[in-house]
Motif scaffolding. Structure first.
Motif, short mmCIF file in Angstrom:
data_model
loop_
_atom_site.label_atom_id
_atom_site.label_comp_id
_atom_site.label_asym_id
_atom_site.label_seq_id
_atom_site.Cartn_x
_atom_site.Cartn_y
_atom_site.Cartn_z
N ARG A 26 -2.52 -0.16 4.82
CA ARG A 26 -1.24 0.38 4.74
C ARG A 26 -0.50 0.01 3.62
NH1 ARG A 26 1.20 1.15 10.54
NH2 ARG A 26 2.22 3.01 9.48
N ALA A 27 -0.79 -0.59 2.69
CA ALA A 27 -0.01 -1.13 1.67
C ALA A 27 0.87 -0.17 0.74
CB ALA A 27 -0.81 -2.04 0.54
N PHE A 28 0.27 1.11 0.24
CA PHE A 28 0.67 1.97 -0.34
C PHE A 28 1.66 2.85 0.33
CE2 PHE A 28 -3.18 1.36 -3.10
CZ PHE A 28 -2.27 0.96 -4.20
N GLU A 29 1.53 2.97 1.53
CA GLU A 29 2.46 3.48 2.56
C GLU A 29 3.65 2.80 2.83
OE1 GLU A 29 2.67 4.81 7.42
OE2 GLU A 29 1.05 4.07 6.71
N LEU A 38 9.59 0.22 12.28
CA LEU A 38 8.93 -0.74 13.22
C LEU A 38 7.63 -1.04 12.42
CD1 LEU A 38 8.95 -2.44 15.73
CD2 LEU A 38 7.96 -0.52 16.89
N ASP A 39 7.03 -0.23 11.99
CA ASP A 39 5.60 -0.83 11.22
C ASP A 39 6.17 -1.70 10.07
OD1 ASP A 39 4.00 0.45 13.32
OD2 ASP A 39 3.80 2.27 12.03
N CYS A 40 7.09 -1.25 9.39
CA CYS A 40 7.54 -1.90 8.37
C CYS A 40 8.08 -3.18 8.63
CB CYS A 40 8.64 -1.18 7.61
SG CYS A 40 9.21 -1.82 5.85
N GLU A 41 8.79 -3.35 9.81
CA GLU A 41 9.17 -4.77 10.09
C GLU A 41 7.90 -5.73 10.46
OE1 GLU A 41 12.13 -6.04 9.79
OE2 GLU A 41 12.79 -3.95 8.89
N ARG A 42 6.94 -5.32 11.16
CA ARG A 42 5.89 -6.06 11.53
C ARG A 42 4.95 -6.51 10.12
NH1 ARG A 42 2.23 -2.38 14.85
NH2 ARG A 42 0.70 -3.98 14.45
N LEU A 43 4.94 -5.57 9.22
CA LEU A 43 4.29 -5.76 7.82
C LEU A 43 5.31 -6.96 7.44
CD1 LEU A 43 2.68 -3.63 5.50
CD2 LEU A 43 4.19 -5.12 4.75
#
Length: 96
Positions: A26-29, A38-43
């Motif tokens: 999901r790096a490019f996303e 939420l996904d951004c915070e987990r990453l």
């Protein structure tokens, strides 16, 4: 007792590798600012713990920059971009 610790270490390592795969998929996303908050915070939390993923993400960012600088082009029409994002989301959801 040491066998138990080894299994715990192996389990933690396996979990980290799985997280790494998810981050790199999901790096490019993430780099494109298209990831849910939420996904951004987990990453970001994963990146605080994983030097390997930080390095790979930096390489991906450098690649994006080189492409952007090397081939300036027009932005895709909003309607096309929306259709593509919907299809990506549908495929991602069906794969998981």
């Amino acid at each position: 007792m040491s066998g138990s610790r080894e299994r715990e270490g192996a389990t933690a390592e396996g979990q980290l590798k799985q997280e790494c795969r998810e981050v790199l998929e999901r790096a490019f996303e993430y780099l494109d600012g298209e990831m849910a908050e939420l996904d951004c915070e987990r990453l970001k939390a994963h990146l605080l713990e994983c030097v390997s993923c930080v390095a790979q993400l930096a390489e991906d960012e450098q690649l994006k920059r080189a492409i952007r600088e090397g081939c300036p082009c027009e932005a895709a029409p909003t309607q096309l971009r929306t259709r593509i994002l919907v299809q990506i989301t549908e495929v991602s959801a069906s794969v998981r």
